[in-house]
Scaffold this motif. Structure first.
Motif, PDB file in Angstrom:
ATOM      1  N   ALA A 547      51.111  46.711  33.417  1.00 32.65           N
ATOM      2  CA  ALA A 547      51.373  45.562  31.792  1.00 32.65           C
ATOM      3  C   ALA A 547      52.164  46.511  31.510  1.00 32.65           C
ATOM      4  O   ALA A 547      53.865  46.430  30.822  1.00 32.65           O
ATOM      5  CB  ALA A 547      50.806  45.504  31.256  1.00 32.65           C
ATOM      6  N   LEU A 548      52.013  48.440  31.451  1.00 34.93           N
ATOM      7  CA  LEU A 548      52.892  49.008  30.561  1.00 34.93           C
ATOM      8  C   LEU A 548      53.920  49.219  31.177  1.00 34.93           C
ATOM      9  O   LEU A 548      55.171  49.962  31.174  1.00 34.93           O
ATOM     10  CB  LEU A 548      52.409  50.278  30.431  1.00 34.93           C
ATOM     11  CG  LEU A 548      51.043  50.512  29.165  1.00 34.93           C
ATOM     12  CD1 LEU A 548      50.607  51.602  29.202  1.00 34.93           C
ATOM     13  CD2 LEU A 548      51.777  49.837  28.233  1.00 34.93           C
ATOM     14  N   ALA A 549      53.912  49.289  33.045  1.00 31.28           N
ATOM     15  CA  ALA A 549      54.714  49.477  33.926  1.00 31.28           C
ATOM     16  C   ALA A 549      55.672  48.281  33.937  1.00 31.28           C
ATOM     17  O   ALA A 549      56.995  48.458  34.245  1.00 31.28           O
ATOM     18  CB  ALA A 549      54.529  49.914  35.179  1.00 31.28           C
ATOM     19  N   GLY A 550      55.863  46.963  33.383  1.00 32.13           N
ATOM     20  CA  GLY A 550      56.620  46.116  33.090  1.00 32.13           C
ATOM     21  C   GLY A 550      56.452  44.516  34.099  1.00 32.13           C
ATOM     22  O   GLY A 550      56.387  43.882  33.926  1.00 32.13           O
ATOM     23  N   LYS A 551      54.614  44.891  35.077  1.00 32.98           N
ATOM     24  CA  LYS A 551      54.678  43.854  35.467  1.00 32.98           C
ATOM     25  C   LYS A 551      53.165  42.711  34.718  1.00 32.98           C
ATOM     26  O   LYS A 551      52.726  43.564  33.938  1.00 32.98           O
ATOM     27  CB  LYS A 551      53.183  44.156  36.782  1.00 32.98           C
ATOM     28  CG  LYS A 551      54.321  45.003  37.910  1.00 32.98           C
ATOM     29  CD  LYS A 551      53.455  45.290  39.246  1.00 32.98           C
ATOM     30  CE  LYS A 551      54.301  45.973  39.989  1.00 32.98           C
ATOM     31  NZ  LYS A 551      54.377  46.247  41.334  1.00 32.98           N
ATOM     32  N   SER A 552      53.354  41.873  34.395  1.00 32.98           N
ATOM     33  CA  SER A 552      52.703  40.983  33.571  1.00 32.98           C
ATOM     34  C   SER A 552      51.066  41.286  33.717  1.00 32.98           C
ATOM     35  O   SER A 552      50.744  40.989  35.518  1.00 32.98           O
ATOM     36  CB  SER A 552      53.067  39.601  34.855  1.00 32.98           C
ATOM     37  OG  SER A 552      52.072  38.671  33.585  1.00 32.98           O
ATOM     38  N   PHE A 553      50.534  41.035  33.345  1.00 31.68           N
ATOM     39  CA  PHE A 553      48.968  41.063  33.315  1.00 31.68           C
ATOM     40  C   PHE A 553      48.275  39.866  33.937  1.00 31.68           C
ATOM     41  O   PHE A 553      47.519  39.890  34.510  1.00 31.68           O
ATOM     42  CB  PHE A 553      48.592  40.915  31.196  1.00 31.68           C
ATOM     43  CG  PHE A 553      47.282  41.207  31.528  1.00 31.68           C
ATOM     44  CD1 PHE A 553      46.172  42.309  32.002  1.00 31.68           C
ATOM     45  CD2 PHE A 553      45.988  40.336  31.562  1.00 31.68           C
ATOM     46  CE1 PHE A 553      44.726  43.643  31.853  1.00 31.68           C
ATOM     47  CE2 PHE A 553      44.863  40.925  31.469  1.00 31.68           C
ATOM     48  CZ  PHE A 553      44.511  42.260  31.225  1.00 31.68           C
ATOM     49  N   LYS A 554      49.197  38.559  33.959  1.00 27.72           N
ATOM     50  CA  LYS A 554      49.116  37.523  35.163  1.00 27.72           C
ATOM     51  C   LYS A 554      48.971  37.738  35.654  1.00 27.72           C
ATOM     52  O   LYS A 554      48.811  36.458  37.157  1.00 27.72           O
ATOM     53  CB  LYS A 554      48.764  36.481  33.952  1.00 27.72           C
ATOM     54  CG  LYS A 554      48.908  36.121  32.677  1.00 27.72           C
ATOM     55  CD  LYS A 554      48.735  35.116  32.058  1.00 27.72           C
ATOM     56  CE  LYS A 554      48.003  34.785  30.398  1.00 27.72           C
ATOM     57  NZ  LYS A 554      49.120  33.241  30.130  1.00 27.72           N
ATOM     58  N   LYS A 555      50.083  38.728  36.660  1.00 29.55           N
ATOM     59  CA  LYS A 555      50.459  38.521  38.317  1.00 29.55           C
ATOM     60  C   LYS A 555      49.172  39.073  38.998  1.00 29.55           C
ATOM     61  O   LYS A 555      48.438  39.751  38.435  1.00 29.55           O
ATOM     62  CB  LYS A 555      51.720  39.768  38.032  1.00 29.55           C
ATOM     63  CG  LYS A 555      51.824  39.092  38.851  1.00 29.55           C
ATOM     64  CD  LYS A 555      53.296  40.458  39.792  1.00 29.55           C
ATOM     65  CE  LYS A 555      53.462  40.383  40.729  1.00 29.55           C
ATOM     66  NZ  LYS A 555      54.155  39.240  41.645  1.00 29.55           N
ATOM     67  N   GLU A 556      49.470  37.470  40.110  1.00 31.24           N
ATOM     68  CA  GLU A 556      48.154  38.246  41.155  1.00 31.24           C
ATOM     69  C   GLU A 556      48.742  39.019  42.017  1.00 31.24           C
ATOM     70  O   GLU A 556      49.702  39.137  42.115  1.00 31.24           O
ATOM     71  CB  GLU A 556      47.583  36.637  41.208  1.00 31.24           C
ATOM     72  CG  GLU A 556      47.542  36.006  40.631  1.00 31.24           C
ATOM     73  CD  GLU A 556      46.639  34.404  40.959  1.00 31.24           C
ATOM     74  OE1 GLU A 556      47.375  34.290  42.824  1.00 31.24           O
ATOM     75  OE2 GLU A 556      46.660  33.782  40.488  1.00 31.24           O
ATOM     76  N   ASN A 557      47.979  40.109  42.485  1.00 30.90           N
ATOM     77  CA  ASN A 557      48.122  40.572  43.964  1.00 30.90           C
ATOM     78  C   ASN A 557      48.912  41.441  43.654  1.00 30.90           C
ATOM     79  O   ASN A 557      49.953  42.276  44.459  1.00 30.90           O
ATOM     80  CB  ASN A 557      48.057  39.802  45.310  1.00 30.90           C
ATOM     81  CG  ASN A 557      47.622  38.862  45.564  1.00 30.90           C
ATOM     82  OD1 ASN A 557      46.227  39.042  45.773  1.00 30.90           O
ATOM     83  ND2 ASN A 557      47.912  37.158  46.119  1.00 30.90           N
ATOM     84  N   LYS A 558      48.810  42.587  43.167  1.00 27.94           N
ATOM     85  CA  LYS A 558      48.874  43.502  41.748  1.00 27.94           C
ATOM     86  C   LYS A 558      48.064  44.578  42.895  1.00 27.94           C
ATOM     87  O   LYS A 558      46.976  44.232  43.654  1.00 27.94           O
ATOM     88  CB  LYS A 558      49.080  44.082  41.109  1.00 27.94           C
ATOM     89  CG  LYS A 558      49.698  43.593  40.108  1.00 27.94           C
ATOM     90  CD  LYS A 558      50.046  43.844  38.347  1.00 27.94           C
ATOM     91  CE  LYS A 558      48.934  43.403  37.963  1.00 27.94           C
ATOM     92  NZ  LYS A 558      48.177  42.181  37.618  1.00 27.94           N
ATOM     93  N   GLN A 559      48.950  45.829  43.473  1.00 27.38           N
ATOM     94  CA  GLN A 559      47.911  46.295  44.346  1.00 27.38           C
ATOM     95  C   GLN A 559      47.850  48.278  43.884  1.00 27.38           C
ATOM     96  O   GLN A 559      48.520  48.578  43.111  1.00 27.38           O
ATOM     97  CB  GLN A 559      49.201  46.194  45.837  1.00 27.38           C
ATOM     98  CG  GLN A 559      48.591  45.446  45.984  1.00 27.38           C
ATOM     99  CD  GLN A 559      49.984  45.202  48.553  1.00 27.38           C
ATOM    100  OE1 GLN A 559      50.713  46.291  48.544  1.00 27.38           O
ATOM    101  NE2 GLN A 559      49.635  44.624  48.473  1.00 27.38           N
ATOM    102  N   LEU A 560      46.895  48.516  45.253  1.00 29.99           N
ATOM    103  CA  LEU A 560      46.484  49.673  44.360  1.00 29.99           C
ATOM    104  C   LEU A 560      46.190  50.912  45.972  1.00 29.99           C
ATOM    105  O   LEU A 560      45.397  50.194  46.772  1.00 29.99           O
ATOM    106  CB  LEU A 560      44.919  50.206  43.672  1.00 29.99           C
ATOM    107  CG  LEU A 560      44.513  51.701  43.105  1.00 29.99           C
ATOM    108  CD1 LEU A 560      45.606  52.471  42.643  1.00 29.99           C
ATOM    109  CD2 LEU A 560      43.355  51.799  42.670  1.00 29.99           C
ATOM    110  N   LEU A 561      47.483  51.692  45.987  1.00 36.78           N
ATOM    111  CA  LEU A 561      47.151  52.307  47.438  1.00 36.78           C
ATOM    112  C   LEU A 561      47.699  51.519  48.289  1.00 36.78           C
ATOM    113  O   LEU A 561      46.684  51.329  49.785  1.00 36.78           O
ATOM    114  CB  LEU A 561      46.126  52.861  47.786  1.00 36.78           C
ATOM    115  CG  LEU A 561      45.736  54.234  46.551  1.00 36.78           C
ATOM    116  CD1 LEU A 561      44.409  55.147  46.593  1.00 36.78           C
ATOM    117  CD2 LEU A 561      46.864  55.706  46.633  1.00 36.78           C
ATOM    118  N   GLY A 562      48.561  50.332  48.331  1.00 33.90           N
ATOM    119  CA  GLY A 562      48.599  49.370  49.717  1.00 33.90           C
ATOM    120  C   GLY A 562      47.932  48.658  49.727  1.00 33.90           C
ATOM    121  O   GLY A 562      47.908  47.547  50.530  1.00 33.90           O
TER     122      GLY A 562
END
Length: 757
Positions: A547-562
């Protein structure tokens, strides 16, 4: 041939075979709690199992005395085979002289007097077997009558400061006017006074320096009690002592004597070879310093602290006067300890048989290294492996023998303290530890999938009081990757998208806190409460960073290491209440509830499969097998052998009530009532009826009752339960609340270890 044998033909002259207790008849019984406790102790003193006793019972026997038959058939055999059979199969007759009822009734009479029943009496009579006069039972007769009670209690003066200390703590006395005369309480009061004085510097004071004078002649049934110092008390017992020089002597692994010394602050350390523990660690475990007043409690805390390090076989404290003068008031302390062996290895084998016809062996090998960094730290490595093959119907009709396997490697590092700022140098009163763990598991479920799991985390465990336990996991990361799936597995997940989302490749970064309240250590309480609540959250910190990087807190399927990471909040709570109705009779209740909610990065609010709730089984609703109820009113297709996979939920509620009672000896019975279910928070079209509807809450509860047996071996409890279904939440075609189509369909049998709750 055996049944024609007499069990008494080879008895010694004038001996009688003991066949158990006929009964223990009680007259003028005191029905108070004190009376029941006294009678229970008397019963324990009279108990003596005969030959072929059932589960150690003193009154119930098995019908076929095989051991006695073999004894009489082989007692005169002289051949090697005959003697071998005699040693292995024969049971020596239990005789009346072995039981010695004369001594037992004397013990019973002494118990009556020790608990205040001075007018009580105990006797016995033999009840011969009318078919064989060389066999007899014993009938015991106990007459209790009213107990004597304390009419007055006076504490006579001690000398000097000791009298002030005792009188300032007199409110804590265990003796009260109106209580039953009780020798056990008298001894406990002596121990209390002794511990009180020893905690205030009086090292040489002992319980035997307190005596009692009891007068029963003033008033009938009453005791006038005086608590007085003994006449032979040495003068050292009334002198307050302080701590002088402190020495820790560390013997080697094989008890080798110390060969070198060093001084750390005011502590002298003698050691053998090399010093294997850091001086600061030893110093922190000492609860006293040079110049402190002696305290028995601090002595015990020091021994406990050294023991918790886990690196010593023993740790004992010796005290000697600093000099031989009459005015000496200083004790030098020497702590003798010996190192325990640093390495432990363990190899464990097991065989598992499951209800899905999967059978196979497993093995676990673990190695533990104690005191790896010189501060009581423990490092462990564990390697486990198992494989299974299907013994019954093959999945998909295949005839393959090798079906599934699992192999895993894990390591842990445990520190005997809290690794937290402000607590590193503290000596907490109760046990505390910090544990780091990493693991990797390779799992192959033939005909379904192959999965790799790995992760790690840190956990802090500590107690804030005797009844409150805390477990904090500030960081835990798990990763599950489906490496391979079969057509069968794909067909299941294609039909259930929620199941697929819960099992797909994902990271689970989580934090958790668990609080446990357990008042069982408080022995004075008759009724006990156990309560545990656990809170877990996953993915919030990562979502916050995104969220601090600009991606919504509610956005689904954010990734960590792919790979996506899960995001959910989970809370579960369970409370148990154990109420003692009478000696050996307990009513135990349990309430359990939980909720897990996926949000933010969780696609369609889906949570990891292994975090979801399920119900049923030996420790849940015992009329139904595990994962056979719910969610809600949903029922999988009975022809789908994999339908149980869908029976998980986001919400859980369960209630249990169980009455436990003694049958005889170590065998106990139970009658129980279980209710509960799981539900979904959001509607799932693949599981219709699974969502919680508050108007249908009671109808959605599965209900079962049943009975069980528990065999208590002291170190383990073997349990057999038979559950009887009364209501299921789904439609069965049968009207009314009792909607089990056939009685046998609602039966659940469970063989388990330990109590269900």
């Amino acid at each position: 041939m055996l049944t024609s044998c007499s069990v008494t033909k080879n008895l010694p002259e004038e001996e009688i075979l003991y066949t158990g207790i006929k009964e223990v008849e009680v007259f003028e019984m005191d029905s108070t709690e004190a009376g029941e406790n006294t009678l229970a102790e008397i019963q324990a003193a009279l108990d003596f199992p005969p030959n072929n006793a059932l589960l150690g019972s003193s009154s119930v026997r098995l019908p076929f005395p095989f051991g006695l038959w073999m004894y009489n058939a082989l007692i005169n055999k002289k051949g090697k085979i005959g003697r071998w059979m005699f040693e292995k199969l024969a049971a020596k007759p239990v005789l009346i002289s072995n039981v010695n009822p004369d001594v037992r009734v004397k013990v019973a009479q002494n118990l009556l007097k020790e608990y205040g029943y001075f007018r009580g009496n105990a006797s016995y009579e033999l009840i011969p077997n009318p078919k064989d006069e060389k066999q007899a039972k014993i009938r015991y007769i106990i007459t209790m009558r009213a107990p004597y009670t304390y009419d007055s209690i006076r504490y006579m003066r001690l000398r000097h400061r000791t009298d002030t200390i005792v009188r300032s703590h007199q409110m804590a006395s265990l003796l009260h006017k109106g209580d039953n005369f009780n020798v056990v309480q008298l001894e406990a009061e002596r121990q209390r006074i002794s511990s009180l004085l020893r905690n205030n510097g009086y090292y040489y004071f002992r319980p035997e320096y307190i005596t009692y004078q009891a007068d029963t002649t003033r008033h009938p049934g009453k005791v006038a009690l005086r608590v007085t110092p003994s006449s032979g008390m040495p003068r050292e017992a009334l002198r307050s002592w302080k701590i002088g020089d402190i020495t820790v002597a560390l013997n080697g692994y094989n008890n080798e004597r110390p060969t070198d010394t060093l001084v750390y602050k005011d502590l002298k350390i003698a050691y053998e070879g090399k010093l294997r523990v850091r001086p600061a660690v030893l110093y922190r475990k000492l609860q006293f310093r040079t110049g402190d007043r002696y305290s028995f409690q601090k002595q015990q805390d020091t021994q406990t602290g050294l023991s918790r390090l886990g690196i010593f076989k023993y740790a004992e404290l010796q005290y000697t006067p600093n000099d031989t003068t009459r005015r000496c008031d200083t004790l030098d302390v020497r702590i003798n300890a010996a190192y325990d062996l640093p390495l432990d290895g363990e190899l464990e084998f097991n065989v598992t048989t499951k209800s899905n016809d999967q059978t196979g062996p497993g093995a676990i090998f673990s190695m533990t290294r104690r005191n790896i960094f010189g501060g009581g730290e423990t490092f462990g490595i564990q390697l486990k492996g198992s494989y299974e093959w299907q013994t019954g119907k093959r999945v998909g009709g295949t005839s393959s023998l090798m079906n599934s396997y699992e192999i895993g490697l894990s390591s842990t590092l445990t520190l005997p303290q809290l690794l937290f700022p402000g607590y590193l140098e503290r000596n907490l009163q109760y046990p505390s530890s910090t544990t780091f763990r990493i693991y990797a598991d390779q799992m192959n479920r033939a005909k379904f999938f192959k999965m790799l799991s790995f992760g790690g985390g840190a956990t802090l465990d500590f107690q804030s009081s005797a009844t409150s336990h805390h477990s904090v996991t500030p960081f835990k990361l798990a990763y599950n990757k489906l490496q391979h799936t079969t057509e069968t597995f794909d067909s299941i997940t294609n039909a259930n998208k929620a199941l697929y989302l819960s099992l797909k490749d994902q990271f689970v970064p989580s934090m958790s806190y668990t609080y446990t309240y357990d008042d069982s250590p408080i022995k004075e309480k008759k009724h006990h409460i156990w309560w545990q609540t656990s809170v877990t959250q996953s993915g919030n910190i990562l979502s916050g960073i995104y969220a601090l990087a600009g991606k919504s807190f509610k956005k689904e399927n954010k990734q960590l290491l792919g790979n996506v990471f899960s995001q959910f909040f989970k809370i579960s709570s369970e409370i148990r209440y154990n109420r003692e109705l009478a000696k050996g009779h307990n009513l135990v209740g349990r309430l359990s509830a939980g909720v897990i909610y996926g949000y933010g990065n969780a696609e369609n609010h889906t949570t990891p499969y292994n975090e979801q709730f399920y119900i049923g089984g030996a420790n849940s609703i015992r009329a139904f097998t595990i994962r056979s109820i719910g969610p809600g009113r949903f029922r999988p297709d009975p022809d789908n052998q994999y339908g149980y996979i869908d029976q998980t939920g986001d919400l859980k509620f369960e209630a249990n009530l169980e009455y436990r009672f003694p049958i005889f000896a170590d065998l106990y019975g139970a009658a129980f009532l279980d209710a509960g279910n799981i539900w979904l928070i959001h509607e799932d079209p693949n599981r219709p009826g699974g969502q919680l509807k508050w108007g249908n809450f009671l109808k959605d509860l599965a209900l079962g009752t049943g009975v069980g047996l528990r065999y208590d071996l002291q170190f383990i409890v073997v349990r057999v339960d038979c559950g009887i279904g009364l209501h299921v939440p789904y439609e069965t075609g049968k009207k009314g609340y009792y909607n089990i189509p056939k009685f046998k369909d609602g039966l659940g049998f469970h063989l388990a270890i330990g109590y269900p709750f």
